[in-house]
Design an enzyme around this catalytic site. Structure first.
Site, PDB file in Angstrom:
ATOM      1  N   GLU A 184      -2.163  -1.231  -3.422  1.00 28.00           N
ATOM      2  CA  GLU A 184      -2.033   0.196  -3.066  1.00 28.00           C
ATOM      3  C   GLU A 184      -0.814   0.716  -3.818  1.00 28.00           C
ATOM      4  O   GLU A 184       0.315   0.334  -3.511  1.00 28.00           O
ATOM      5  CB  GLU A 184      -1.849   0.360  -1.553  1.00 28.00           C
ATOM      6  N   CYS A 221       3.498   8.055  -0.677  1.00 32.01           N
ATOM      7  CA  CYS A 221       2.598   7.867  -1.819  1.00 32.01           C
ATOM      8  C   CYS A 221       1.623   9.025  -1.936  1.00 32.01           C
ATOM      9  O   CYS A 221       1.279   9.448  -3.029  1.00 32.01           O
ATOM     10  CB  CYS A 221       1.860   6.540  -1.701  1.00 32.01           C
TER      11      CYS A 221
HETATM   12  P1  NAD Z   1       8.255  -1.284  -5.599  1.00 33.33           P
HETATM   13  O1  NAD Z   1       7.036  -1.544  -6.401  1.00 33.33           O
HETATM   14  O2  NAD Z   1       9.559  -1.216  -6.266  1.00 33.33           O
HETATM   15  O3  NAD Z   1       8.426  -2.400  -4.464  1.00 33.33           O
HETATM   16  C1  NAD Z   1       7.424  -2.668  -3.505  1.00 33.33           C
HETATM   17  C2  NAD Z   1       7.600  -4.066  -2.973  1.00 33.33           C
HETATM   18  O4  NAD Z   1       7.369  -5.002  -4.034  1.00 33.33           O
HETATM   19  C3  NAD Z   1       8.998  -4.396  -2.436  1.00 33.33           C
HETATM   20  O5  NAD Z   1       8.851  -5.210  -1.286  1.00 33.33           O
HETATM   21  C4  NAD Z   1       9.630  -5.173  -3.592  1.00 33.33           C
HETATM   22  O6  NAD Z   1      10.632  -6.061  -3.161  1.00 33.33           O
HETATM   23  C5  NAD Z   1       8.432  -5.931  -4.135  1.00 33.33           C
HETATM   24  N1  NAD Z   1       8.519  -6.319  -5.537  1.00 33.33           N
HETATM   25  C6  NAD Z   1       9.292  -5.782  -6.516  1.00 33.33           C
HETATM   26  N2  NAD Z   1       9.043  -6.395  -7.702  1.00 33.33           N
HETATM   27  C7  NAD Z   1       8.097  -7.328  -7.466  1.00 33.33           C
HETATM   28  C8  NAD Z   1       7.395  -8.263  -8.291  1.00 33.33           C
HETATM   29  N3  NAD Z   1       7.632  -8.356  -9.604  1.00 33.33           N
HETATM   30  N4  NAD Z   1       6.481  -9.071  -7.715  1.00 33.33           N
HETATM   31  C9  NAD Z   1       6.199  -8.966  -6.393  1.00 33.33           C
HETATM   32  N5  NAD Z   1       6.825  -8.096  -5.558  1.00 33.33           N
HETATM   33  C10 NAD Z   1       7.757  -7.283  -6.093  1.00 33.33           C
HETATM   34  O7  NAD Z   1       7.940   0.054  -4.781  1.00 33.33           O
HETATM   35  P2  NAD Z   1       8.909   0.860  -3.806  1.00 33.33           P
HETATM   36  O8  NAD Z   1       9.925   1.547  -4.661  1.00 33.33           O
HETATM   37  O9  NAD Z   1       9.334  -0.003  -2.680  1.00 33.33           O
HETATM   38  O10 NAD Z   1       7.894   1.948  -3.194  1.00 33.33           O
HETATM   39  C11 NAD Z   1       7.609   3.157  -3.830  1.00 33.33           C
HETATM   40  C12 NAD Z   1       6.286   3.103  -4.557  1.00 33.33           C
HETATM   41  O11 NAD Z   1       5.276   2.639  -3.684  1.00 33.33           O
HETATM   42  C13 NAD Z   1       5.820   4.441  -5.043  1.00 33.33           C
HETATM   43  O12 NAD Z   1       5.294   4.328  -6.340  1.00 33.33           O
HETATM   44  C14 NAD Z   1       4.709   4.817  -4.067  1.00 33.33           C
HETATM   45  O13 NAD Z   1       3.771   5.732  -4.559  1.00 33.33           O
HETATM   46  C15 NAD Z   1       4.133   3.481  -3.769  1.00 33.33           C
HETATM   47  N6  NAD Z   1       3.422   3.489  -2.489  1.00 33.33           N
HETATM   48  C16 NAD Z   1       2.055   3.405  -2.483  1.00 33.33           C
HETATM   49  C17 NAD Z   1       1.358   3.466  -1.289  1.00 33.33           C
HETATM   50  C18 NAD Z   1      -0.152   3.407  -1.241  1.00 33.33           C
HETATM   51  O14 NAD Z   1      -0.705   3.137  -0.181  1.00 33.33           O
HETATM   52  N7  NAD Z   1      -0.853   3.637  -2.338  1.00 33.33           N
HETATM   53  C19 NAD Z   1       2.067   3.595  -0.089  1.00 33.33           C
HETATM   54  C20 NAD Z   1       3.453   3.671  -0.137  1.00 33.33           C
HETATM   55  C21 NAD Z   1       4.128   3.607  -1.346  1.00 33.33           C
END
Ligand code: NAD
Length: 469
Positions: A243, A277
């Site tokens: 997501e 999001c």
């Molecule tokens: P992010 O991708 O930076 O981090 C998300 C999670 O992934 C965190 O727990 C982080 O520690 C982990 N992570 C980071 N690098 C990783 C890797 N290489 N491998 C595995 N895990 C890793 O996102 P964020 O800044 O926490 O959240 C914001 C983003 O999330 C925005 O782009 C938003 O649109 C998206 N989002 C999407 C939805 C949806 O349902 N589509 C919902 C909420 C947020």
């Protein structure tokens, strides 16, 4: 060694780690708590616990698993006041909105527990039939972001456990506390190893996605990280749900009541300080009402009360973390250096990551603020004349998460919705998700489905029995 405020839950036991991760309150920018910073050792322990618990859990009856998922939801609701206060401190959102998130998580868990996935049986010929059963995938790695740390984790826990999987869940390093606390609260009745909750810094996510002990990764976060998750999951061909990000457009047609619709579009863009999001990230407003609509939005922006979410009367909290705060300020600098007109609210003084709610008045379509996912309280307003042209502009994006259409003519809005290339679309409202409705991002906004029957099926594999005479 100093003790962390909260413990991880591994194999039903409280576990700390060799090092600590600091948690900052975004309303002050200051560290206010520490949690365990898990590495290889703790992750391996969690995976082993989840694998050990897997067989017995998948063999429990559906109602037995449903009752545990329901009880997790009830426990979350029962402790809502404590959890919401903790969520405000680590995430920044105002107290009432933190409570809404906690109660949404509880509602999701309890509602998901009412879903079932009956076998499908088909007769091939007299006396011969096939039966498809939906069996658990195994051990799930769940990774969630910082904007809705509890609700978005609940979206994963409910269906994964109900379908017979066990899980290791890792909240964002920016917001680990409330999920760790939920782990502590459910430890005494969730069978050991079924739900393990661990915390750690930036290194832990990649360790999880590369770990061969997981059968599935369920990830919510940005598109760029999602691509890294997908690449890492390929090593052992893990099943995936992604997501990801979006650049959702609102299309405002000229027949709307301006003041009322401006309130709703404002909410769709600025709730949770734009850190959603499915928030409106660009608003296309018909030229016949553009000036009036912009002015109505400007009044609402100036009335908003940005501040520390734990104080009364605050409508919008800070940006959740320094990294995102800097990104957003960079986007503002880009707008300023291009001489775009900004309409801004106010912020309190202090060290918190406070950003004024901001409207950008009709920037060019090619500008960064229109093309990128800002994920914060900055909304570009774009004037349009022709509906076909606006559809082309809305669809000219690698994202395809969601969008909104605003019109008093529902037939017109529905025809327009047919042309928008997103997985979700709202007409005259925003954010109306349901535990019973599929939620899927199209294009680079995701892979797979969460919520509803399809979301539950995503935690299963079909297994077909061909039965002869
Ligand atoms: P992010 O991708 O930076 O981090 C998300 C999670 O992934 C965190 O727990 C982080 O520690 C982990 N992570 C980071 N690098 C990783 C890797 N290489 N491998 C595995 N895990 C890793 O996102 P964020 O800044 O926490 O959240 C914001 C983003 O999330 C925005 O782009 C938003 O649109 C998206 N989002 C999407 C939805 C949806 O349902 N589509 C919902 C909420 C947020």
């Amino acid at each position: 060694m100093p003790e962390p405020e909260l413990t991880m839950t591994i194999g039903g036991e409280p576990v700390i780690a060799k090092s600590l991760l600091e948690v900052r309150n975004p309303a002050t920018g200051m560290v206010f708590a520490t949690v365990p910073d898990a590495g290889h050792t703790e992750l391996n322990a969690a995976v082993i616990a989840a694998r050990d618990a897997s067989k017995a859990w998948s063999r429990k009856t559906w109602p037995e698993r449903a009752s545990i998922v329901t009880r997790i939801g009830e426990t979350v609701a029962h402790h809502a006041a404590e959890l919401a206060a903790m969520l405000t401190r680590e995430q920044g959102k105002p107290a009432d909105q933190a409570m809404t998130e906690i109660m949404t998580a509880a509602h999701w868990l309890r509602s998901t527990a009412t879903l079932t996935l009956p076998d499908r049986e088909t007769e091939m010929a007299p006396g011969r039939h096939h039966i498809t059963r939906y069996v658990a995938i195994g051990v799930v790695a769940a990774i969630s972001p910082w904007n809705f740390p509890v609700a978005l984790s609940a979206f994963k826990i409910g269906p994964a456990l109900l379908a017979g999987n066990t899980m290791v869940l890792k909240p964002s390093p920016f917001t680990p506390m409330t999920m760790l606390r939920i782990g502590e609260l459910v430890r005494d009745f969730v069978p050991a190893g079924v739900l393990n909750i661990i915390s750690g810094g930036d290194a832990l996510g990649p360790l999880m996605t590369a770990h061969p002990g997981f059968d599935k990764v369920s990830f919510t976060g940005s598109t760029s990280t999602g691509k890294r998750v997908m690449a890492a999951a390929a090593s052992s061909l893990k099943s995936l749900t992604l997501e990801l990000g979006g650049n959702d457009a609102a299309i405002v047609l000229p027949d709307v009541p301006v003041e009322e619709t401006a309130q709703k579009v404002f909410h769709s863009a600025f709730a949770n300080s734009g850190q959603i999001c499915i928030a409106t990230k660009r608003a296309y407003i018909h030229e016949d009402i553009y000036d009036e609509f912009r002015d109505a939005l400007a009044r609402i922006v100036k009335d908003a009360n940005v501040g520390d979410g734990s104080e009364t009367g605050i409508t919008h909290g800070p940006i959740q973390n320094r990294r995102q705060f800097d990104r957003l300020n960079d986007l503002i600098s880009d707008c300023e250096s291009n001489s775009f007109t900004l309409i801004r609210g106010t912020v309190p003084c202090g060290t918190g990551y406070f950003m004024p709610l901001t409207l950008v008045d009709n920037p060019p379509e090619t500008s960064r603020i229109v093309q990128e996912e800002q994920f914060g309280p900055i909304l570009p307003l774009i004037r349009f004349r022709d509906v076909d042209d606006v559809v082309a502009r809305v669809n000219h994006s690698d994202f395809g998460l969601a969008g909104t259409i605003w019109s008093t003519d529902i037939d017109v809005a529905l025809k327009l919705a047919d042309q928008i290339e997103t997985g979700n679309i709202w007409i005259n409202e925003a954010f109306a998700l349901s535990p019973f409705a599929s939620f899927a991002g199209h294009k680079q906004s995701g892979l797979g489905v969460e919520n509803g029957i399809e979301g539950l099926m995503a935690y299963t594999k079909p297994k077909t029995y061909f039965v002869g005479r």
